[in-house]
Design a protein around this motif. Sequence first.
Motif, mmCIF file in Angstrom:
data_model
loop_
_atom_site.group_PDB
_atom_site.id
_atom_site.type_symbol
_atom_site.label_atom_id
_atom_site.label_comp_id
_atom_site.label_asym_id
_atom_site.label_seq_id
_atom_site.Cartn_x
_atom_site.Cartn_y
_atom_site.Cartn_z
ATOM 1 N N ARG A 188 5.735 6.119 2.670
ATOM 2 C CA ARG A 188 5.016 6.947 1.705
ATOM 3 C C ARG A 188 5.953 7.988 1.098
ATOM 4 O O ARG A 188 5.935 8.233 -0.108
ATOM 5 N N LEU A 205 -1.142 8.742 -3.419
ATOM 6 C CA LEU A 205 -0.371 8.434 -2.217
ATOM 7 C C LEU A 205 -1.130 8.747 -0.932
ATOM 8 O O LEU A 205 -0.584 8.609 0.160
ATOM 9 N N GLY A 206 -2.373 9.161 -1.069
ATOM 10 C CA GLY A 206 -3.203 9.337 0.112
ATOM 11 C C GLY A 206 -3.024 10.646 0.852
ATOM 12 O O GLY A 206 -3.463 10.783 2.001
ATOM 13 N N TYR A 207 -2.376 11.620 0.213
ATOM 14 C CA TYR A 207 -2.276 12.937 0.829
ATOM 15 C C TYR A 207 -3.610 13.656 0.677
ATOM 16 O O TYR A 207 -4.363 13.392 -0.268
ATOM 17 N N GLN A 213 0.158 3.299 2.936
ATOM 18 C CA GLN A 213 -1.209 3.795 3.111
ATOM 19 C C GLN A 213 -2.086 2.758 3.817
ATOM 20 O O GLN A 213 -3.030 2.215 3.246
ATOM 21 N N THR A 232 0.821 -1.207 0.000
ATOM 22 C CA THR A 232 0.000 0.000 0.000
ATOM 23 C C THR A 232 0.856 1.258 0.000
ATOM 24 O O THR A 232 0.327 2.367 0.128
ATOM 25 N N CYS A 269 5.095 4.004 8.372
ATOM 26 C CA CYS A 269 4.261 4.136 7.175
ATOM 27 C C CYS A 269 4.462 5.504 6.526
ATOM 28 O O CYS A 269 4.487 5.620 5.298
ATOM 29 N N LYS A 270 4.618 6.527 7.328
ATOM 30 C CA LYS A 270 4.846 7.877 6.795
ATOM 31 C C LYS A 270 6.176 7.929 6.032
ATOM 32 O O LYS A 270 6.269 8.546 4.967
#
Length: 282
Positions: free
Chosen positions: A216, A243-245, A179, A176, A212-213
């Motif tokens: 990413r 990327l889920g930002y 994410q 992911t 996780c951060k």
Amino acid sequence: MILDPKYIVISPKQPYFVMATSRYYKAVVMNYGISHFYCFQRDGTTENPIVAVPDGCFDILFFCDEKEPCAYVCGTVLHPKSTLNTKNKCFFGVRFLPGSSFKFKNVTMSDLVEQEIPFLEIIEDKDLFEQITSSKDFNYQIQIFMDKYLKFYNYSEATSKHKDLRKFIMRNIMETAGQIRVKELADVTGYSVRYINKMFSEQFGLSPKVFCKLMRFQYLLNNLNDCKKEIFHTNLTELAMELGYYDQSHMIKDFYEFTNTTPGKYIHSLQETEYKKRLIII
């Protein structure tokens, strides 16, 4: 679609290592807990500083100097940090994969975060230290390291009580590109959020949220390294969403936190320093 689990491979990047030398040699492994080996020399041909950026990894770095050889085990940084800015030094390094975890003597993984600890204080192998620091033959150094390391790696894997859980969690994070929430990791593993947090911090020295951060960010870095300047601005919004930002501004803010620059200026630095010409993959 940018994200596709079949194609996501987060190979940790330290781009400012490459930009700060005329030739940066890299031998990719992506196995046995190792991302790659690298070597370079600070020979005064470039004045660009070496800056380490967060990558969720630890490195073993050897200074191959006849008069003052030394080596360090270096944990991930959490913010950009100037390092290794000594001229006329040859370096040989091993970068481990994000999430690699080993038992060192008297040192935990959390002890390594943002630290550089002398190699011989953690790994009491003077023979390995001397063989690597006394050579400048990249292939020979790799062979010597792997001959010793594989025994250590196999023992560490065989005695790890969290090996399967660790690998399962890491695969979910990588697929992911960071994410995934801790609650989701808990749900798919059947463990509590508290247990996942505790195990993860013990094994990797970071909380899963922080790790996780970093993943990413590293995935963003990989995308920018492969991005052509002409299409950069066109893809930036799409990349931020994938990327889920929250939005493009959120992505730029995170990138600045980890590099002290913006994605646009970073792309310009890659072009200006001819990054891909300096990076030699063997």
